[in-house]
Design a protein around this motif. Structure first.
Motif, PDB file in Angstrom:
ATOM      1  N   ARG A   1       0.808  -1.221   0.000  1.00  0.00           N
ATOM      2  CA  ARG A   1       0.000   0.000   0.000  1.00  0.00           C
ATOM      3  C   ARG A   1       0.842   1.272   0.000  1.00  0.00           C
ATOM      4  N   GLY A   2       2.138   1.113   0.014  1.00  0.00           N
ATOM      5  CA  GLY A   2       3.010   2.286  -0.068  1.00  0.00           C
ATOM      6  C   GLY A   2       3.489   2.819   1.257  1.00  0.00           C
ATOM      7  N   HIS A   3       3.257   2.081   2.336  1.00  0.00           N
ATOM      8  CA  HIS A   3       3.767   2.522   3.634  1.00  0.00           C
ATOM      9  C   HIS A   3       5.278   2.311   3.701  1.00  0.00           C
ATOM     10  N   PHE A   4       5.894   2.942   4.668  1.00  0.00           N
ATOM     11  CA  PHE A   4       7.328   2.825   4.963  1.00  0.00           C
ATOM     12  C   PHE A   4       8.180   3.623   3.967  1.00  0.00           C
ATOM     13  N   THR A   5       9.264   4.100   4.492  1.00  0.00           N
ATOM     14  CA  THR A   5      10.289   4.750   3.676  1.00  0.00           C
ATOM     15  C   THR A   5      11.621   4.108   4.020  1.00  0.00           C
ATOM     16  N   ALA A   6      12.645   4.508   3.312  1.00  0.00           N
ATOM     17  CA  ALA A   6      13.966   3.938   3.561  1.00  0.00           C
ATOM     18  C   ALA A   6      14.448   4.236   4.972  1.00  0.00           C
ATOM     19  N   ASP A   7      13.981   5.336   5.548  1.00  0.00           N
ATOM     20  CA  ASP A   7      14.444   5.741   6.882  1.00  0.00           C
ATOM     21  C   ASP A   7      13.398   5.553   7.973  1.00  0.00           C
TER      22      ASP A   7
END
Length: 285
Positions: free
Chosen positions: A250-256
């Protein structure tokens, strides 16, 4: 100042009724299980109600946490609190398994040799202190012990492979390669499902072909306690990773910013390590 207007660094989630609601559902479920064991006909229905209530509460509780996280409301302090909470949770699981491995050690290395000593020869003259054992009274009947081949060894390969695929997925997420991270995480979940399927087959084989059950003396009880408790943790860890997988799609989370992934990964690697110890102690020794 409202929580939404505060700096994310200082935001602390408001206390809610979720913990109380979850505790009520858990108590109803566990209490019903106790009554179920004691042959109360209505207990299965209340156990189901307690379980559904607990799952309903957890769904909304974690949903609120996810919404707060995706809303940018979690800063360094909250992130640190989650990391410590997960660390202590895993530590508590280490203590559980430590107690169960301790029970196995006591049965094999202390109690078994005491029962086979000269002090007990007059009571059980034919008893031999060899593991696995049917017990001095042999009340459980004859059974065959588990061997490490083929299912336990295949399951070991599956869990070790899942640890590797999970690590690849984590590094892909940190490098912002989302599709790669999703693919390798899906592979991890699939390997976990295969593990549980094979363990179910192993239990079916034990009960129907080896006459090995929970009632098969101390060997049967410790075998199913350790492997079953571990299997439950594989199921729980797989559930965590599945939720993380859906969130990632669903597009959650980023690299950091992806502690939900990291926390589930910690838990999964812990499950892998426990299995290695269990594989050696239960199946080989």
């Amino acid at each position: 100042m409202s929580a939404h207007n505060q700096s994310p660094y200082y935001f602390v989630p408001h206390p809610s009724r979720h913990p109380i609601s979850a505790a009520i559902g858990l108590l109803v479920m566990l209490g019903s299980f106790a009554l179920w064991i004691n042959d109360h006909d209505w207990a299965p229905y209340t156990a189901l109600i307690g379980l559904l209530w607990l799952l309903f509460t957890l769904y909304h509780w974690f949903g609120d946490s996810i919404a707060e996280s995706e809303g940018g409301m979690y800063g360094k302090n909250v992130d640190r609190s989650y990391r410590w909470s997960m660390s202590w949770f895993i530590f508590s699981e280490v203590m559980f398994f430590g107690a169960f491995f301790g029970a196995l050690f006591y049965a094999r290395e202390i109690a078994l040799h005491q029962l086979g000593s000269l002090d007990y020869k007059l009571i059980w003259p034919d008893f031999s202190a060899v593991w696995p054992n049917e017990g001095p009274a042999a009340l459980a009947g004859h059974f065959k012990s588990m061997t490490p081949w083929p299912v336990p060894t295949v399951n070991t390969a599956l869990l070790l492979s899942s640890g590797a695929t999970l690590t690849v997925s984590h590094h892909a997420l940190r490098d912002d390669h989302r599709r790669k991270a999703i693919a390798w995480l899906a592979a991890t979940v699939l390997l976990g499902v295969c593990f549980l399927f094979l363990q179910g087959f192993e239990y079916f084989h034990a009960y129907n072909e080896l006459n090995l059950t929970l009632a098969s003396g101390i060997y049967g009880s410790t075998f199913f306690l350790l492997t079953g408790f571990h299997g439950f943790h594989v199921f729980l860890g797989g559930t965590m990773l599945t939720v993380v997988l859906v969130r990632m799609i669903r597009g959650h989370f980023t690299a950091d910013h992806h502690f939900a992934f990291e926390g589930a990964a910690w838990y999964w690697h812990f499950v892998d390590v426990v299995w290695l110890g269990l594989y050696v102690v239960v199946y080989w020794l």
